[in-house]
Design a protein around this motif. Structure first.
Motif, short mmCIF file in Angstrom:
data_model
loop_
_atom_site.label_atom_id
_atom_site.label_comp_id
_atom_site.label_asym_id
_atom_site.label_seq_id
_atom_site.Cartn_x
_atom_site.Cartn_y
_atom_site.Cartn_z
N LEU A 78 14.18 4.88 2.26
CA LEU A 78 15.57 4.69 2.71
C LEU A 78 16.51 5.56 1.88
CD1 LEU A 78 15.70 0.83 3.28
CD2 LEU A 78 15.88 2.60 5.05
N LYS A 79 16.25 5.71 0.58
CA LYS A 79 17.09 6.56 -0.27
C LYS A 79 17.01 8.02 0.14
CE LYS A 79 17.14 3.68 -4.43
NZ LYS A 79 16.75 3.57 -5.88
N GLN A 80 15.89 8.41 0.75
CA GLN A 80 15.74 9.78 1.26
C GLN A 80 16.49 9.99 2.57
OE1 GLN A 80 14.20 12.40 -0.21
NE2 GLN A 80 13.66 11.17 -2.01
N GLY A 81 17.03 8.91 3.13
CA GLY A 81 17.74 9.01 4.40
C GLY A 81 16.85 8.78 5.61
N TYR A 82 15.61 8.36 5.38
CA TYR A 82 14.70 8.10 6.49
C TYR A 82 15.07 6.77 7.14
CZ TYR A 82 12.04 11.65 3.92
OH TYR A 82 11.66 12.78 3.25
N LYS A 83 14.66 6.58 8.37
CA LYS A 83 15.09 5.44 9.16
C LYS A 83 13.93 4.51 9.50
CE LYS A 83 19.23 7.25 9.43
NZ LYS A 83 20.35 6.68 8.62
N HIS A 84 14.25 3.22 9.67
CA HIS A 84 13.27 2.30 10.21
C HIS A 84 12.94 2.69 11.64
CE1 HIS A 84 12.98 -0.66 6.99
NE2 HIS A 84 14.30 -0.59 6.85
N ASN A 85 11.68 2.56 12.02
CA ASN A 85 11.28 2.88 13.38
C ASN A 85 11.41 1.68 14.32
OD1 ASN A 85 10.26 4.92 15.15
ND2 ASN A 85 8.36 3.74 15.29
N SER A 86 11.83 0.55 13.76
CA SER A 86 12.05 -0.64 14.57
C SER A 86 13.27 -1.33 13.99
CB SER A 86 10.81 -1.55 14.53
OG SER A 86 10.49 -1.89 13.20
N SER A 87 13.37 -2.63 14.14
CA SER A 87 14.53 -3.36 13.65
C SER A 87 14.63 -3.35 12.13
CB SER A 87 14.47 -4.80 14.14
OG SER A 87 13.37 -5.48 13.55
N GLY A 88 13.52 -3.08 11.46
CA GLY A 88 13.51 -3.14 10.01
C GLY A 88 13.13 -4.50 9.48
N GLU A 89 13.04 -5.49 10.38
CA GLU A 89 12.63 -6.82 9.95
C GLU A 89 11.11 -6.86 9.72
OE1 GLU A 89 14.63 -9.33 9.27
OE2 GLU A 89 16.38 -8.09 9.73
N VAL A 90 10.70 -7.37 8.59
CA VAL A 90 9.29 -7.46 8.25
C VAL A 90 8.93 -8.92 7.99
CG1 VAL A 90 7.49 -6.76 6.63
CG2 VAL A 90 9.32 -5.16 7.23
N ASP A 91 7.86 -9.37 8.61
CA ASP A 91 7.37 -10.72 8.36
C ASP A 91 6.48 -10.68 7.12
OD1 ASP A 91 6.39 -13.26 8.30
OD2 ASP A 91 5.40 -13.18 10.27
N TRP A 92 7.04 -10.99 5.97
CA TRP A 92 6.30 -10.88 4.73
C TRP A 92 5.27 -11.99 4.56
CZ3 TRP A 92 6.70 -6.34 2.52
CH2 TRP A 92 7.86 -5.59 2.71
N THR A 93 5.27 -12.97 5.47
CA THR A 93 4.27 -14.05 5.40
C THR A 93 3.05 -13.74 6.26
OG1 THR A 93 5.25 -15.30 7.25
CG2 THR A 93 6.12 -15.71 5.04
N SER A 94 3.09 -12.66 7.04
CA SER A 94 1.96 -12.34 7.91
C SER A 94 0.80 -11.79 7.11
CB SER A 94 2.39 -11.31 8.97
OG SER A 94 2.66 -10.05 8.36
N ALA A 95 -0.37 -11.67 7.77
CA ALA A 95 -1.56 -11.18 7.07
C ALA A 95 -1.41 -9.72 6.66
CB ALA A 95 -2.78 -11.35 7.97
N PHE A 96 -0.67 -8.94 7.43
CA PHE A 96 -0.54 -7.51 7.14
C PHE A 96 0.93 -7.09 7.27
CE2 PHE A 96 -4.83 -8.17 8.73
CZ PHE A 96 -5.59 -7.55 7.76
N PRO A 97 1.79 -7.49 6.32
CA PRO A 97 3.19 -7.05 6.38
C PRO A 97 3.26 -5.53 6.37
CG PRO A 97 2.86 -8.75 4.70
CD PRO A 97 1.51 -8.30 5.13
N THR A 98 4.00 -4.97 7.32
CA THR A 98 4.02 -3.51 7.47
C THR A 98 5.44 -3.01 7.68
OG1 THR A 98 1.84 -3.60 8.53
CG2 THR A 98 3.08 -1.55 8.75
N VAL A 99 5.78 -1.92 7.00
CA VAL A 99 7.06 -1.24 7.17
C VAL A 99 6.79 0.03 7.97
CG1 VAL A 99 8.92 -0.04 5.99
CG2 VAL A 99 8.00 -2.16 5.02
N TYR A 100 7.48 0.20 9.11
CA TYR A 100 7.35 1.40 9.93
C TYR A 100 8.62 2.22 9.81
CZ TYR A 100 3.49 -1.04 12.31
OH TYR A 100 2.31 -1.70 12.60
N MET A 101 8.48 3.51 9.47
CA MET A 101 9.65 4.37 9.30
C MET A 101 9.35 5.76 9.84
SD MET A 101 11.12 3.13 5.57
CE MET A 101 12.70 3.92 5.88
#
Length: 284
Positions: A78-101
């Protein structure tokens, strides 16, 4: 862009995420040579494009730090100015929390994911992956009137009795069974090919399903993911321009990589890449 430029840019994006991390992890490369068939291409480009995927495990740190490393990767991008590829909401309780950018304006796609190893202790393993846009390999670009950017790779027809050819076709057959949808007639640029570059030779097999409604495309990709996991493959979900995450899977006993993703044409595209040297049979 050529293969080396794509790899260099992907490595730069990885290090932008990792170099400021605390605790500082060790990068452990995942998978074979990173170049492969372009599977999420739209219907406006030539059919013989390729793309690069570079992926690393983040090792050498306590498993309890895995989610923290993924959050740090997100913040650094995010500091590089890159963007989330979705809403940016991450379910951190899921088996595989994933950030898409994704980057701009060069449109590299990346993800940071935590795979849970011990849910009771909150421990896991973090990994990062970067996928380039699709680009023409050398030789193919020359055929369109441009000068090849690099002699890094050469494409040729594989031998029918090559064990790697049989291995690629066997994996494709199992994926076809898992998708549970019909295949489309072979499109230009699809089928079998051998790619030779500095890292050696690989056999590619690419094909597509028939066009499907959006919900059926997503369900087919999910069935492929379920198959890979049940067969012991290492599985990663990656963002695509179509919106439905694609699947990249690595075979546990080979250096074979399979990719399954929805395309803007309405089909699901499949690519299997296997080294020209390896086991004579394709075990699942």
């Amino acid at each position: 862009m050529n293969e080396q430029q794509a790899i260099d840019r992907a490595e730069e994006i990885i290090h932008q995420a990792v170099d400021g991390m605390s605790p500082r992890p060790t990068l452990e490369r995942m998978g074979p040579a990173p170049v492969g068939a372009c599977i999420a291409r739209d219907d406006h480009g030539p059919d013989d494009r390729v793309q690069v995927t570079v992926a690393y495990k983040l090792t050498g740190v306590p498993g309890s730090e895995a989610q923290n490393l993924v959050r740090q990767a997100r913040d650094a991008w995010l500091k590089q100015g890159y963007k989330h590829n979705s809403s940016g909401e991450v379910d951190w309780t899921s088996a595989f929390p994933t950030v898409y950018m994704r980057t701009g304006p060069d449109d590299f796609w990346m993800d940071a994911v935590t795979g849970v190893v011990d849910r009771a202790k909150g421990e896991g393993l973090a990994s990062l992956s970067v996928t380039s846009p699709c680009f023409l390999p050398p030789g193919k670009s020359k055929a369109l009137g441009a000068t090849p950017a690099s002699p890094a790779a050469a494409f040729e027809a594989p031998s029918a009795d090559d064990p790697a050819t049989g291995r690629a076709l066997a994996h494709s057959s199992r994926i076809y069974d898992a998708l549970q949808v019909g295949s489309a007639p072979t499109q230009p640029g699809e089928g079998l090919s051998t790619v030779r570059d500095e890292s050696g030779a690989s056999v590619h097999h690419t094909w597509s399903t028939e066009p499907l409604p959006e919900g059926e495309r997503a369900a087919a990709v999910e069935r492929a993911q379920t198959f890979f996991r049940s067969a012991g493959w290492t599985v990663r979900r990656v963002p695509t321009a179509e919106g439905t995450p694609g699947v990249v899977a690595g075979h546990p006993g080979e250096h074979t990589v399979a990719q399954v993703a929805a395309s803007t044409t309405g089909a699901v595209r499949i690519a299997v890449t296997t080294p020209a040297t390896g086991p004579a049979s394709a075990g699942a």
